[in-house]
Design a protein around this motif. Structure first.
Motif, PDB file in Angstrom:
ATOM      1  N   HIS A   1       0.813  -1.214   0.000  1.00  0.00           N
ATOM      2  CA  HIS A   1       0.000   0.000   0.000  1.00  0.00           C
ATOM      3  C   HIS A   1       0.837   1.251   0.000  1.00  0.00           C
ATOM      4  O   HIS A   1       0.490   2.261  -0.578  1.00  0.00           O
ATOM      5  CB  HIS A   1      -0.892   0.035   1.240  1.00  0.00           C
ATOM      6  CG  HIS A   1      -2.242  -0.511   0.994  1.00  0.00           C
ATOM      7  ND1 HIS A   1      -3.301   0.253   0.611  1.00  0.00           N
ATOM      8  CD2 HIS A   1      -2.692  -1.782   1.049  1.00  0.00           C
ATOM      9  CE1 HIS A   1      -4.362  -0.516   0.461  1.00  0.00           C
ATOM     10  NE2 HIS A   1      -4.031  -1.757   0.719  1.00  0.00           N
ATOM     11  N   THR A   2       1.967   1.182   0.739  1.00  0.00           N
ATOM     12  CA  THR A   2       2.804   2.374   0.832  1.00  0.00           C
ATOM     13  C   THR A   2       3.273   2.789  -0.557  1.00  0.00           C
ATOM     14  O   THR A   2       3.177   3.947  -0.941  1.00  0.00           O
ATOM     15  CB  THR A   2       3.999   2.094   1.764  1.00  0.00           C
ATOM     16  OG1 THR A   2       3.481   1.652   3.008  1.00  0.00           O
ATOM     17  CG2 THR A   2       4.821   3.330   1.969  1.00  0.00           C
ATOM     18  N   ALA A   3       3.744   1.808  -1.333  1.00  0.00           N
ATOM     19  CA  ALA A   3       4.200   2.122  -2.684  1.00  0.00           C
ATOM     20  C   ALA A   3       3.041   2.646  -3.537  1.00  0.00           C
ATOM     21  O   ALA A   3       3.195   3.606  -4.287  1.00  0.00           O
ATOM     22  CB  ALA A   3       4.809   0.882  -3.325  1.00  0.00           C
TER      23      ALA A   3
ATOM     24  N   ASN B   1       0.319   4.200  -2.555  1.00  0.00           N
ATOM     25  CA  ASN B   1      -0.042   5.549  -2.156  1.00  0.00           C
ATOM     26  C   ASN B   1       0.996   6.568  -2.601  1.00  0.00           C
ATOM     27  O   ASN B   1       0.666   7.696  -2.948  1.00  0.00           O
ATOM     28  CB  ASN B   1      -0.244   5.625  -0.642  1.00  0.00           C
ATOM     29  CG  ASN B   1      -1.568   5.022  -0.230  1.00  0.00           C
ATOM     30  OD1 ASN B   1      -2.550   5.140  -0.972  1.00  0.00           O
ATOM     31  ND2 ASN B   1      -1.604   4.376   0.916  1.00  0.00           N
ATOM     32  N   LEU B   2       2.263   6.172  -2.609  1.00  0.00           N
ATOM     33  CA  LEU B   2       3.306   7.080  -3.066  1.00  0.00           C
ATOM     34  C   LEU B   2       3.093   7.411  -4.543  1.00  0.00           C
ATOM     35  O   LEU B   2       3.210   8.560  -4.961  1.00  0.00           O
ATOM     36  CB  LEU B   2       4.678   6.440  -2.840  1.00  0.00           C
ATOM     37  CG  LEU B   2       5.877   7.375  -3.016  1.00  0.00           C
ATOM     38  CD1 LEU B   2       5.867   8.458  -1.941  1.00  0.00           C
ATOM     39  CD2 LEU B   2       7.173   6.589  -2.937  1.00  0.00           C
TER      40      LEU B   2
ATOM     41  N   ARG C   1      -0.800   9.963  -2.357  1.00  0.00           N
ATOM     42  CA  ARG C   1      -1.804   9.958  -1.299  1.00  0.00           C
ATOM     43  C   ARG C   1      -1.257   9.186  -0.120  1.00  0.00           C
ATOM     44  O   ARG C   1      -0.511   8.231  -0.291  1.00  0.00           O
ATOM     45  CB  ARG C   1      -3.084   9.241  -1.775  1.00  0.00           C
ATOM     46  CG  ARG C   1      -3.837   9.964  -2.855  1.00  0.00           C
ATOM     47  CD  ARG C   1      -4.961  10.779  -2.242  1.00  0.00           C
ATOM     48  NE  ARG C   1      -5.522  11.719  -3.212  1.00  0.00           N
ATOM     49  CZ  ARG C   1      -6.561  11.458  -3.984  1.00  0.00           C
ATOM     50  NH1 ARG C   1      -7.183  10.309  -3.920  1.00  0.00           N
ATOM     51  NH2 ARG C   1      -7.009  12.369  -4.820  1.00  0.00           N
TER      52      ARG C   1
END
Lengths: 335, 335
Positions: free
Chosen positions: A53-55, A57-58, A62
């Protein structure tokens, strides 16, 4: 123990579906068939796949989170609003971060931190004691004020607090009371200010003089309501009815009056504000002003998501209507 | 309107401090002097600088969030635990994501989603109705069970529920009651199971026979307590005292009994479980079993942070003691 990193292709192969179906199952499980969802979840388990998710969102710039800033998480009034916000944010793939503004030191500095840190894509502000000028930061994320806001500068979802106070006082006046007192919330709080203003307006409309010594200061908590009751009990020239600016204070007030051997509503009539769940189960059941908390939470989340999607910090405001819920804590005054 | 992207160097220059001081001010404001903090925050405002948390978390392979999964956010019991967890997580630079497991459809699928998605660095599980086998996923983040967990497979912070139930029943027996009933929570819930077990054990210890028709099924809510009261009121051969598995149910039960014109404790003695704030303000004030909620929340957060820092999924467990809080809702039975 070493472990190969699994890809979405591995999951699709194991489940016998397309990668698009795996994506859809993860982002919006409600739209895929139960059997497909089970096959995909089983494939995810067997392959050990983890979405990054982190990737993601990046890539879309967001954080994937919304922060709700609340003045007191221990107040059950907020719990139902949080649940309603979650019910809107979760299907939209946003996590809800809850922060208790009064739990640590320096609430204002933390507000600035949340606005500047990029931690969240949007904020829902429930704390009316924060200084609006602290929000004046270029490039900050959208904010919706889910309480009445002094200068009206922010999009907001709010209830008509002054109107609610007027309904409460009118109900007491119609029961025959002429000696009506009020218990405020914290004096700087915008809710306290609006409800006190409504209290004064309706007294005037009823041709009653406000008595400064019958306006007691509380802080919305049960303990502060109990403290006001002790002052009220100790006084001889006292109001026959009280409008309290929160149900929690009304609970504390009624409890202390009853534990001292007096009766509600025979010895004093009481009206609260909020209609939290417990007040219908009290003896006597509490007459109060209903704030529709589920609707407040849902609309706050929906309006904020609209601003986030459109990358705006301005947007529409809404006023949610309040109503009087008559129960058993009001009776005509003793003569 | 175009805007130049500001860097941490711009902020340091504007504040007249080093970039290390800017970093420290953002990550741990408590360790820098008030005047320095103000200068840095002012420089951040004037330059329009925004920290990129997402990029920072990606670098350290962390989401920077902890998720708490709760069965019912509208229950005030959880609000104080949330506040306590926040008070530990916020200074440690973790956001707290709260998810209401019962608010949407398919709680089990969402649990798998949270475990697989990389959304959070750790989970705190308060929902005892979720199936432990769903947690058996390789590479999942650490989990702490903040409730009693059937198979003991997870590190946990829990209170001794069976012990609490025994204290409640013993207190009723010592007041002279021989006809003691129980209102359970949801039957699959681990808290319900432990408290029911403690109820049975203490009845046996007191030489009393359990009566199956005096064990009523509730679901922890006020409404379910009121529903049990209607059954109790309609019955002729009924218990003279009840131990209810939550304060909320006790509130609903007492309210319905009182609204029907009977009295607590004269007509029925009542003991709850939890010691939520409101119960001391009720008339009569409720005798109950105290769960130290602030301590539960703090220890859950602290043990989870320990596992996250050490990248382990195993870790220590703790049992938090409970105690009986005697108030006014218990009296000897009528003869």
């Amino acid at each position: 123990m070493d472990q190969k990193i699994s890809t979405i292709q591995d999951v699709a192969r194991a489940a016998g579906v397309s990668t698009a179906t795996v994506s859809r199952t993860l982002s919006n499980p409600g739209v895929v068939a139960e059997s497909t969802r089970e096959a995909v979840m089983e494939a995810i388990r067997s392959t050990g796949y983890r979405v990054n998710h982190t990737a993601r969102n990046l890539r879309r710039q967001r954080s994937g989170s919304v922060i709700a800033l609340m003045p007191n998480l221990a107040n059950p009034f907020f719990a139902q609003i949080i649940a309603a916000m979650s019910s809107v944010l979760t299907p939209a793939q946003y996590g809800l971060l809850i922060a208790d503004t009064q739990a640590g030191p320096d609430a204002e500095a933390r507000l600035s931190h949340y606005l500047l840190s990029g931690l969240a894509d949007g904020l829902v502000l429930f704390d009316g004691s924060l200084t609006p000028s602290r929000l004046d930061i270029p490039g900050r994320p959208p904010i919706i004020a889910a309480c009445e806001w002094m200068d009206g500068a922010l999009p907001s979802v709010r209830v008509d607090n002054a109107c609610g106070a007027r309904l409460a006082v009118r109900h007491l006046a119609e029961a025959g009371h002429r000696r009506i007192g009020h218990v405020t919330g914290p004096p700087r709080n915008v809710l306290s200010v609006s409800r006190l203003q409504g209290f004064r307006e309706e007294l005037a409309a009823q041709g009653l003089e406000p008595r400064p010594d019958w306006i007691y200061e509380g802080d919305f908590t049960m303990d502060s309501g109990a403290m006001v009751a002790r002052k009220w009990l100790a006084s001889t020239d006292r109001p026959s009815a009280l409008f309290l600016s929160s149900d929690e204070m009304a609970i504390g007030f009624m409890g202390a009056v009853q534990h001292a051997g007096l009766r509600v509503p025979e010895d004093v009539s009481v009206v609260g504000f909020d209609n939290i769940e417990v007040v219908g189960h009290l003896t006597p059941a509490l007459t109060t002003i209903r704030q529709p908390r589920t609707l407040i939470g849902e609309r706050a989340a929906e309006l904020l998501l609209g601003m986030i999607e459109e990358s705006r910090t301005d947007g529409p405001s809404e006023v949610i209507p309040v109503e009087l819920i008559p129960r058993a804590s009001v009776a005509p005054p003793r003569e």
